[in-house]
Motif scaffolding. Structure first.
Motif, mmCIF file in Angstrom:
data_model
loop_
_atom_site.group_PDB
_atom_site.id
_atom_site.type_symbol
_atom_site.label_atom_id
_atom_site.label_comp_id
_atom_site.label_asym_id
_atom_site.label_seq_id
_atom_site.Cartn_x
_atom_site.Cartn_y
_atom_site.Cartn_z
ATOM 1 N N ALA A 194 -3.098 1.779 -4.631
ATOM 2 C CA ALA A 194 -3.121 2.711 -3.698
ATOM 3 C C ALA A 194 -4.352 3.390 -3.777
ATOM 4 C CB ALA A 194 -2.507 4.163 -3.972
ATOM 5 N N GLN A 195 -4.983 4.560 -2.868
ATOM 6 C CA GLN A 195 -6.483 4.959 -3.144
ATOM 7 C C GLN A 195 -6.198 6.480 -2.698
ATOM 8 O OE1 GLN A 195 -9.567 4.087 0.228
ATOM 9 N NE2 GLN A 195 -11.073 3.155 -1.574
ATOM 10 N N SER A 196 -6.579 7.610 -3.801
ATOM 11 C CA SER A 196 -7.257 8.729 -3.323
ATOM 12 C C SER A 196 -9.029 9.067 -4.146
ATOM 13 C CB SER A 196 -6.369 9.036 -4.748
ATOM 14 O OG SER A 196 -6.505 10.240 -4.893
ATOM 15 N N SER A 197 -8.793 10.300 -3.063
ATOM 16 C CA SER A 197 -9.668 11.419 -3.296
ATOM 17 C C SER A 197 -9.842 11.887 -4.628
ATOM 18 C CB SER A 197 -10.149 12.368 -2.001
ATOM 19 O OG SER A 197 -8.974 13.058 -2.144
ATOM 20 N N ALA B 89 -11.764 -1.454 -13.782
ATOM 21 C CA ALA B 89 -12.865 -2.306 -12.903
ATOM 22 C C ALA B 89 -14.145 -1.642 -12.397
ATOM 23 C CB ALA B 89 -11.737 -2.853 -11.911
ATOM 24 N N LYS B 90 -15.028 -2.752 -12.309
ATOM 25 C CA LYS B 90 -16.236 -2.209 -10.969
ATOM 26 C C LYS B 90 -15.014 -2.139 -9.579
ATOM 27 C CE LYS B 90 -20.799 -3.681 -10.143
ATOM 28 N NZ LYS B 90 -22.203 -5.022 -9.774
ATOM 29 N N GLN B 91 -14.793 -3.111 -8.971
ATOM 30 C CA GLN B 91 -14.653 -2.875 -7.976
ATOM 31 C C GLN B 91 -13.159 -3.517 -8.077
ATOM 32 O OE1 GLN B 91 -16.834 -4.861 -5.488
ATOM 33 N NE2 GLN B 91 -15.373 -4.294 -3.547
ATOM 34 N N ILE B 92 -11.974 -3.545 -6.821
ATOM 35 C CA ILE B 92 -10.858 -3.228 -6.773
ATOM 36 C C ILE B 92 -10.866 -3.563 -5.159
ATOM 37 C CG2 ILE B 92 -7.984 -3.803 -6.582
ATOM 38 C CD1 ILE B 92 -7.900 -0.607 -7.909
ATOM 39 N N TRP B 93 -10.468 -5.321 -4.937
ATOM 40 C CA TRP B 93 -10.724 -5.272 -3.698
ATOM 41 C C TRP B 93 -9.278 -5.961 -3.148
ATOM 42 C CZ3 TRP B 93 -9.494 -10.214 -1.077
ATOM 43 C CH2 TRP B 93 -9.564 -10.231 0.103
ATOM 44 N N VAL B 94 -8.433 -5.838 -1.975
ATOM 45 C CA VAL B 94 -7.257 -6.255 -1.361
ATOM 46 C C VAL B 94 -7.747 -6.750 -0.106
ATOM 47 C CG1 VAL B 94 -5.400 -4.398 -2.695
ATOM 48 C CG2 VAL B 94 -6.433 -3.737 -1.315
ATOM 49 N N PRO B 95 -7.008 -7.876 0.903
ATOM 50 C CA PRO B 95 -7.338 -8.590 1.733
ATOM 51 C C PRO B 95 -7.103 -6.831 2.288
ATOM 52 C CG PRO B 95 -5.091 -9.526 0.662
ATOM 53 C CD PRO B 95 -6.181 -8.225 -0.495
ATOM 54 N N SER B 96 -7.487 -6.675 3.705
ATOM 55 C CA SER B 96 -6.643 -5.758 5.237
ATOM 56 C C SER B 96 -6.079 -6.415 5.926
ATOM 57 C CB SER B 96 -7.735 -5.184 5.412
ATOM 58 O OG SER B 96 -8.720 -5.672 6.501
ATOM 59 N N ARG C 188 0.697 -0.896 0.068
ATOM 60 C CA ARG C 188 -0.117 -0.369 -0.106
ATOM 61 C C ARG C 188 0.876 1.480 0.307
ATOM 62 N NH1 ARG C 188 -5.578 -0.652 2.081
ATOM 63 N NH2 ARG C 188 -5.455 -3.157 2.227
ATOM 64 N N LEU C 189 0.729 1.922 -1.216
ATOM 65 C CA LEU C 189 1.022 3.624 -1.206
ATOM 66 C C LEU C 189 0.507 4.784 -1.171
ATOM 67 C CD1 LEU C 189 3.198 2.330 -4.204
ATOM 68 C CD2 LEU C 189 4.059 2.283 -2.086
ATOM 69 N N GLU C 190 1.480 5.581 -0.977
ATOM 70 C CA GLU C 190 0.929 6.543 -0.839
ATOM 71 C C GLU C 190 0.510 7.405 -2.400
ATOM 72 O OE1 GLU C 190 -1.026 9.357 1.198
ATOM 73 O OE2 GLU C 190 -0.316 7.592 2.862
ATOM 74 N N PRO C 191 -1.131 7.814 -3.298
ATOM 75 C CA PRO C 191 -1.480 8.298 -4.225
ATOM 76 C C PRO C 191 0.018 9.050 -5.010
ATOM 77 C CG PRO C 191 -2.796 8.774 -3.396
ATOM 78 C CD PRO C 191 -1.709 8.511 -1.847
ATOM 79 N N SER C 192 1.032 9.414 -4.378
ATOM 80 C CA SER C 192 2.207 10.307 -4.783
ATOM 81 C C SER C 192 3.434 9.533 -5.245
ATOM 82 C CB SER C 192 2.924 11.155 -4.188
ATOM 83 O OG SER C 192 3.079 10.717 -3.125
ATOM 84 N N GLU C 193 3.297 8.392 -4.526
ATOM 85 C CA GLU C 193 4.030 7.100 -4.333
ATOM 86 C C GLU C 193 3.957 6.037 -5.708
ATOM 87 O OE1 GLU C 193 4.863 5.955 -0.469
ATOM 88 O OE2 GLU C 193 5.566 6.915 0.347
ATOM 89 N N SER D 203 -9.225 3.709 -6.479
ATOM 90 C CA SER D 203 -8.319 2.827 -6.585
ATOM 91 C C SER D 203 -7.594 2.476 -7.067
ATOM 92 C CB SER D 203 -9.061 1.484 -5.933
ATOM 93 O OG SER D 203 -9.940 2.124 -4.472
ATOM 94 N N TYR D 204 -6.570 2.219 -7.377
ATOM 95 C CA TYR D 204 -5.197 1.671 -7.951
ATOM 96 C C TYR D 204 -4.271 0.408 -7.396
ATOM 97 C CZ TYR D 204 -6.897 6.211 -10.375
ATOM 98 O OH TYR D 204 -7.109 7.637 -10.116
ATOM 99 N N LEU D 205 -4.285 -0.146 -9.075
ATOM 100 C CA LEU D 205 -3.457 -1.286 -8.609
ATOM 101 C C LEU D 205 -2.503 -1.198 -9.621
ATOM 102 C CD1 LEU D 205 -3.124 -4.179 -6.812
ATOM 103 C CD2 LEU D 205 -4.602 -5.094 -8.414
ATOM 104 N N THR D 206 -1.318 -2.150 -9.507
ATOM 105 C CA THR D 206 -0.716 -2.340 -10.766
ATOM 106 C C THR D 206 0.988 -2.706 -10.195
ATOM 107 O OG1 THR D 206 1.512 -1.609 -12.476
ATOM 108 C CG2 THR D 206 1.092 0.184 -10.437
#
Length: 92
Positions: free
Chosen positions: A68-71, A85-92, A25-30, A56-59
Motif C-alpha cells: 500500500a502507498q499513502s500520503s 527501507a530506503k525504497q520499496i520497488w514493486v513491478p507495475s 495492492r491495497l488501499e491504506p485502510s485495507e 509505502s508499506y509491504l507485508t
C-alpha cells in the motif's frame, strides 16, 4: 527499434513478477486491516516521493505479499516489527 525496447522492458517486468511472486495492492485502510490480522507482522516501510511525502508499506499474510502507498503514515499494529527501507520497488 522502439518495439524491441518495449519488448525488453515488458520481459523485465514479467521476470520481476515471476521472481517476486504475487503482490496485492491495497488501499491504506485495507493494508492496516490485513496487517492487524497477522501475529507480530513484519512490515517493510519506506518514505518516497520528491519531498518524502509518500509512505509505502509491504507485508505478507497467508503466503501473499500486500502493498500500500499513502500520503500519511499509517497507524500500524503495536506488535508489528517494522523494517525501515530506503525504497520499496514493486513491478507495475
Amino acid at each position: 527499434m522502439a518495439y524491441g525496447g518495449a519488448a525488453a522492458a515488458h520481459a523485465a517486468v514479467v521476470q520481476a513478477v515471476k521472481t517476486s511472486g504475487v503482490i496485492v495492492r491495497l488501499e491504506p485502510s485495507e493494508f492496516v486491516l490485513i496487517a492487524s490480522k497477522a501475529r507480530n507482522p513484519l512490515i517493510v516501510a519506506s518514505k518516497a516521493g520528491w519531498r518524502g511525502n509518500k509512505f509505502s508499506y509491504l507485508t505478507s499474510y497467508k503466503g501473499l505479499a500486500f502493498y500500500a502507498q499513502s500520503s500519511q503514515p499509517l497507524d500500524l499494529p503495536g506488535d508489528a516489527e517494522i523494517v525501515n527501507a530506503k525504497q520499496i520497488w514493486v513491478p507495475s
